[in-house]
Design an enzyme around this catalytic site. Structure first.
Site, PDB file in Angstrom:
ATOM      1  N   LYS A  27      65.632  11.027 -14.212  1.00 20.91           N
ATOM      2  CA  LYS A  27      66.370   9.764 -14.301  1.00 20.91           C
ATOM      3  C   LYS A  27      67.722   9.919 -13.606  1.00 20.91           C
ATOM      4  CE  LYS A  27      64.657   8.102 -18.782  1.00 20.91           C
ATOM      5  NZ  LYS A  27      64.048   6.852 -18.277  1.00 20.91           N
ATOM      6  N   ARG A  84      53.828   6.771 -23.071  1.00 17.58           N
ATOM      7  CA  ARG A  84      52.428   6.368 -23.182  1.00 17.58           C
ATOM      8  C   ARG A  84      51.504   7.584 -23.273  1.00 17.58           C
ATOM      9  NH1 ARG A  84      52.886   2.985 -17.740  1.00 17.58           N
ATOM     10  NH2 ARG A  84      54.967   2.793 -18.624  1.00 17.58           N
TER      11      ARG A  84
HETATM   12  N1  BES Z   1      62.363   5.963 -22.589  1.00 20.18           N
HETATM   13  C1  BES Z   1      62.141   5.260 -21.370  1.00 20.18           C
HETATM   14  C2  BES Z   1      62.298   3.745 -21.537  1.00 20.18           C
HETATM   15  C3  BES Z   1      63.684   3.223 -21.834  1.00 20.18           C
HETATM   16  C4  BES Z   1      64.537   2.915 -20.800  1.00 20.18           C
HETATM   17  C5  BES Z   1      64.069   2.991 -23.135  1.00 20.18           C
HETATM   18  C6  BES Z   1      65.788   2.401 -21.083  1.00 20.18           C
HETATM   19  C7  BES Z   1      65.314   2.468 -23.416  1.00 20.18           C
HETATM   20  C8  BES Z   1      66.172   2.181 -22.378  1.00 20.18           C
HETATM   21  C9  BES Z   1      60.736   5.513 -20.863  1.00 20.18           C
HETATM   22  O1  BES Z   1      60.208   6.763 -21.128  1.00 20.18           O
HETATM   23  C10 BES Z   1      60.750   5.367 -19.380  1.00 20.18           C
HETATM   24  O2  BES Z   1      61.382   6.142 -18.737  1.00 20.18           O
HETATM   25  N2  BES Z   1      60.050   4.361 -18.874  1.00 20.18           N
HETATM   26  C11 BES Z   1      59.971   4.106 -17.505  1.00 20.18           C
HETATM   27  C12 BES Z   1      58.543   3.786 -17.166  1.00 20.18           C
HETATM   28  C13 BES Z   1      58.239   3.755 -15.693  1.00 20.18           C
HETATM   29  C14 BES Z   1      58.424   5.124 -15.097  1.00 20.18           C
HETATM   30  C15 BES Z   1      56.840   3.263 -15.499  1.00 20.18           C
HETATM   31  C16 BES Z   1      60.875   2.924 -17.173  1.00 20.18           C
HETATM   32  O3  BES Z   1      60.973   1.992 -17.964  1.00 20.18           O
HETATM   33  O4  BES Z   1      61.512   2.949 -16.119  1.00 20.18           O
HETATM   34 MN    MN Z   2      60.742   8.182 -19.654  1.00 22.99          MN
END
Ligand code: BES
Ligand code: MN
Ligand code: ZN
Length: 530
Positions: free
Chosen positions: A308, A382
């Site tokens: 990230k 997931r």
């Molecule tokens: N934990 C994150 C989602 C999240 C983002 C929660 C911001 C709270 C605030 C999750 O694991 C994630 O990184 N999701 C990705 C999915 C994508 C790679 C398909 C996302 O939302 O960008």
């Molecule tokens: Mn994630």
């Protein structure tokens, strides 16, 4: 905190007498009485525009002949918009208004609140969940239940409003809550006091669960690794009479939980699956269900190799919120109805990059045998949920599943911090959940599991992939999970609602305790139409 429910005539002396002001009824009967006893304070403050009834607009003034030292008037907004959530927040805001003050005893005038809860316009009365048409109407409360509900939610709000990180937390940023030791709730003469006191007890138990969910979810990742959740869960289970099983990484390997293990590979802190169970093994609850609640417990989500960006990455310590919510929900159910059959499963893991971490393009075998290409290691929620959901079905014979996760950033962008997203495979269970949620004072909204997008999950070297293009990515997160369930299932994406990015009048920043109470309602049968 001692909680006293008294009929109007019997109220004792309180430090602060708290009364609601509704913006569309500044001359409400309960206020006229407060005005008279306070020596005209309400009218005088109204005259100069200090008292408006606007939500959370508050004024602390002298109590006159009221049985208290001070009078606190707190705006509650318009009556038609006043439901359970609004009441709980009103009570929390009133309590937070007293933060830093040396007040040990408050009395809350519930008479006007009870009237407001039942005065919602009939057109808006259809109980929340079902009415997805016109928008989010305030939930209604039947006249019979109004006093019990009012007392219940006032208690929840006052306990919520007293939440504080405490020693070792950020005690210097927010002033400490008032050291309340007595909460008196004043109900109209003739109220069923036994029922109202039962409401107070329920509110206290539920608010305790929310408080623990918030506290536990707020822990930084260095102090709460996956096995830390397991330890805490074991303690909680012992305290409330649940069985606890910790499935370690070694056992997960033997079992073949390839997705959960893949996410944990980059971290020195090993993953685990925590299972809390209530009732006799194999038993069904009074609704004929073996309900299992599954939570995402990512103690920290760096994104893994699909790292990230640095901005706000520290928020990802909250990525375990779903897991904590299910564990605490099970503990709350065990207190409300000891011996009630219920399962909570927390898939706990830390998503880190590193020499041993899973790479984009790696293919793993899920617990249910499906082959998954991990195209994005940041879509880890997931993966761990898929294995935990299948475990619940196969090993616990769950007949109904609900999972909770801070799953997608999209859920936050689309629905924000006040509404969480749902999807599911069973209309009846979804409906039941939505109704339970409205009765819990939370807001959820469904999105469609459109089969048209299944093809967007296809992979060339596996059954499907965990991520993909931007198109319908929220829907695909649900479609992915669906690959791992065969019984009625509901998914809750609380990425937006799990934690607050800044303080409000009714709560500080940090974990909100989201989903805990809706899960409790669902488990207790609160989603069943009456
Ligand atoms: N934990 C994150 C989602 C999240 C983002 C929660 C911001 C709270 C605030 C999750 O694991 C994630 O990184 N999701 C990705 C999915 C994508 C790679 C398909 C996302 O939302 O960008
Ligand atoms: Mn994630
Ligand atoms: Zn995550």
């Amino acid at each position: 905190m001692r909680i006293i429910v008294t009929a109007k005539s019997a109220s004792a002396n309180a430090g602060v007498f708290v009364a609601p002001v509704f913006s569309d009824q500044l001359d409400a009967p309960h206020l006229s009485e407060v005005d008279a006893k306070s020596g005209g304070r309400v009218a005088a403050l109204r005259a100069i525009g200090e008292v408006t009834g606007g939500r959370y607009v508050s004024v602390l003034t002298s109590a006159g002949r009221l049985p208290a030292d001070h009078l606190l008037l707190v705006g509650a907004g318009a009556r038609a918009d006043f439901g359970r959530q609004e009441l709980q927040r009103w009570a929390a805001a009133a309590t937070r208004r007293l933060a830093g003050r040396r007040v040990i005893r408050i009395a809350v005038d519930a008479t006007g609140i009870i009237a407001a809860l039942t005065s919602t316009a009939p057109a808006l009365r259809a109980e929340g969940g079902a009415s997805f048409g016109p928008g989010l109407a305030a939930d209604s409360v039947g006249p019979r239940d109004a006093a019990i509900t009012a007392v219940d939610f006032i208690v929840r709000g006052v306990i919520d409003g007293s939440f504080h990180e405490g020693v070792g937390g950020k005690s210097v940023i927010e002033s400490k809550p008032a050291p309340l030791s007595v909460l008196e709730i004043i109900v109209p003469n003739g109220t069923d006091l036994a029922g109202a006191r039962e409401g107070a007890r329920r509110g206290e138990i539920i608010a305790g669960g929310v408080e623990r969910t918030r506290r536990w979810s707020n822990y930084p990742a260095n102090e709460m690794p996956p096995l830390g959740i397991a330890e805490e869960a074991r303690d909680r289970a012992r305290a409330v009479g649940l069985r606890a099983t910790i499935i370690t990484a070694t056992q997960l390997k033997r079992m073949g939980a390839g997705m959960l293990l893949a996410v944990g590979k980059g971290s020195k802190n090993p993953p685990c699956l925590v299972v809390l169970s209530g009732g006799k093994p194999g038993a069904k609850d009074p609704l004929g269900r073996r309900l299992a609640m599954v939570g995402k417990g990512v103690c920290f989500d760096t994104g893994g190799i699909s790292l990230k960006p640095p901005a706000e990455m520290e928020e990802m310590k909250h990525d375990k919120n779903g897991a904590i919510a299910v564990l605490e929900a099970a503990a709350t159910v065990a207190q409300l109805d000891p011996g009630r059959p219920i399962h909570a499963l927390a898939a706990c893991v830390e998503n880190m990059p590193g020499g041993n971490a899973t790479r984009p393009g790696d293919v793993v075998t899920a617990l249910n045998g499906k082959r998954v290409e991990i195209t994005n290691t940041d879509a880890e929620g997931r993966l761990i949920l898929g294995d935990a959901l299948h475990y619940a079905e196969r090993e616990l014979s769950a007949t109904h599943l609900v999972d909770v996760a801070t799953l997608t950033g999209i859920a936050y962008s689309a629905f924000g911090g006040e509404v969480a997203a749902t999807c599911g495979t069973d209309a009846a269970l979804l409906d039941e959940f939505h109704l339970a949620a409205r009765r819990a004072g939370e807001v959820y909204w469904p999105y469609p599991l459109a089969d048209a997008y299944v093809k967007n999950m296809s992979a060339w070297s596996a059954d499907f992939q965990n991520s993909g293009s931007r198109e319908a990515s929220l829907i695909r997160s649900g479609l992915f999970l669906r690959e791992f369930v065969t019984v009625p299932w509901v998914h809750l994406d609380i990425a937006g609602t799990a934690y607050r990015r800044s303080a409000t009048p009714f709560a500080g920043r940090g974990s909100t305790g989201a989903a805990h109470t809706s899960l409790v309602e669902l488990a207790m049968g609160g989603g069943v139409r009456r």
